[in-house]
Design an enzyme around this catalytic site. Sequence first.
Site, mmCIF file in Angstrom:
data_model
loop_
_atom_site.group_PDB
_atom_site.id
_atom_site.type_symbol
_atom_site.label_atom_id
_atom_site.label_comp_id
_atom_site.label_asym_id
_atom_site.label_seq_id
_atom_site.Cartn_x
_atom_site.Cartn_y
_atom_site.Cartn_z
ATOM 1 N N ASP A 1 6.260 11.228 -0.898
ATOM 2 C CA ASP A 1 6.529 12.445 -1.664
ATOM 3 C C ASP A 1 7.706 13.210 -1.059
ATOM 4 O O ASP A 1 7.990 13.116 0.132
ATOM 5 C CB ASP A 1 5.297 13.352 -1.683
ATOM 6 N N GLU B 1 9.401 9.711 -4.339
ATOM 7 C CA GLU B 1 9.547 10.829 -5.267
ATOM 8 C C GLU B 1 10.951 11.409 -5.098
ATOM 9 O O GLU B 1 11.201 12.234 -4.231
ATOM 10 C CB GLU B 1 8.474 11.881 -4.962
#
Length: 577
Positions: free
Chosen positions: A224, A279
Amino acid sequence: MSGIITLSSCFKLIHATTCSFDLEENEFGVWEIFLPNNADGTPGIQHGSRVKKKYPNKFFTSYIRIGTVSGIKDSIPSWIKYSVQPPGEIPYHGIYYDPTDEEKYVFQHPCPKRPKSLRIYESYVGMSSTEPKINSYANFRVDVLPRIKKLGYNAVQIMAIQGHSCYASFGYHVTNFFVPSSRFVTPEDLKSLIDKAHELVVLRFLMSNARWWLEYKFDGFQFDGVTSMMYSNHCLQVAFTGNYNDYFGFATDFDAIVYLMLVNDMMHGLYPKAVTSGEDVGGMPTFCISVQDGGVGFDYRLHMAIADKWIELLEQRDEDWKMGDIVHTLTNRRWMEKCVAYAVSHDQALVGDKTIAFWLMDKDMYEFMALDRPSTPSIDSGIALHKMIRLITLGLGGKGYLNFIGNEFGHPEWIDFPRCDQYLPNGKFVPGNNNSYDKCRRRFDLGDADYLRYHGLQEFNQAMQHLEEKYGFMTSEHIYVSRKDEGDRVAVFERGNLVFVFNFHWTNSYFDYRVGCLRPRKYKIVLDSDDPLFGGYSRIDHNSEFFRQEDWYDNRTRSFLVYAPSRTVVVYAVVDD
């Protein structure tokens, strides 16, 4: 078995019942100690011993604590394998975790092969119960995994696996990098969960750390916030234009990029079947190119712009949506770059935001979802658009797809973690929710209830996953958008051997609507969002066959005629001779 404990920035180990031992610093600057077995053959450190402070408990038979040159400190070793939070206490206690062979979980099933297309079910073990409580690895294994398999997903992304002291952080505030969260019980329970998933032969797990977690048989990693890592300005107030100067300049953090290259190279070198995704909202070039070919090395990029676009559109009337705008966002990726598309993730499901279902239907979801009650215009349009949004995202958005737990049936409530009242440093009062778990669960019973309209949404989600499993269109190299009609509000595209026809118009239905096609065969309906099973109105005859005509239309060599009801999507497949 002998005991070894590794500590960070510590100098002395104090055993509460015997004496203290000096630690030695290794070549990496880490302080450690090796304790041999006792004279009777028992381990020098007993399994279950607390590695923090003395706190009598009937479950532990020895006590050890850590000291530094400046005195006794409460500190959990950085490499601890397990930690717990005793009831009524705030601090966590490190636990020396070394179960006997009889206590260790033994994996029974091999890791599955890497799937051609990735259909991810994003989940969180703690909130996966229908009851207002923290769920366990064991319950997730028994109750949730079979549900995921039935829905047609072939990957599970489990959030918040690593130890985190704040439950409401969604696992982002990691406190112990090598510890499976003890909120959901033991590491052996986690291994059993993963093994059960592999038994189903449909699931791959994605989470966020490195090689250590592969010992648990995880199949890959989701990284992430990679965009903020790769640039020294963390991309604050930065708009990416696509110009290469945006990506390779003075703001580029090359140390961070080298780290990402190293971890991807290590993962794929040691475990060739492992899957990594990142991400990245900026669209870094070479993000999904192998390290050997000069890239960052990820297998997939999480296509965050798609969810942002849907939120932008949902703030408008659907009458104002532009087909070209939608199609451009869904297809705006580099050639051959494998992207994971999604319409809604955990970000949109948190309190303070809205899921797509809530944007579309709002408070009517609480009163008008029962089939024995009259519907409302917002419910009718919301159910229709919810199905269309998800399928066009799956159909055009990339080579992977992600759904957050519960949103397959349009979960009606946001996620609100238990919290108490607090005062911020500036004196502002922030009310809590009386530490309630009521909004921190997933109401699977709503999607399963065939007397509620949620059930139709769940059935459609399941049908579109199985459609992709059967035809494999997400990984097909053939993709062509033949129509983006702003007047008709119609989008038509081919992917693989399928033709998708979306009619977003709010009132107009079209008879004998001509759509272009490529294959020289007749077509049949394989998915219809207007099917009564999915909460539709049965306006299409599924027994019809559609014969192509040998004439150019929408830059296609052939075409056929269809009926396109308002706010529906119909998928056509080539009929095999």
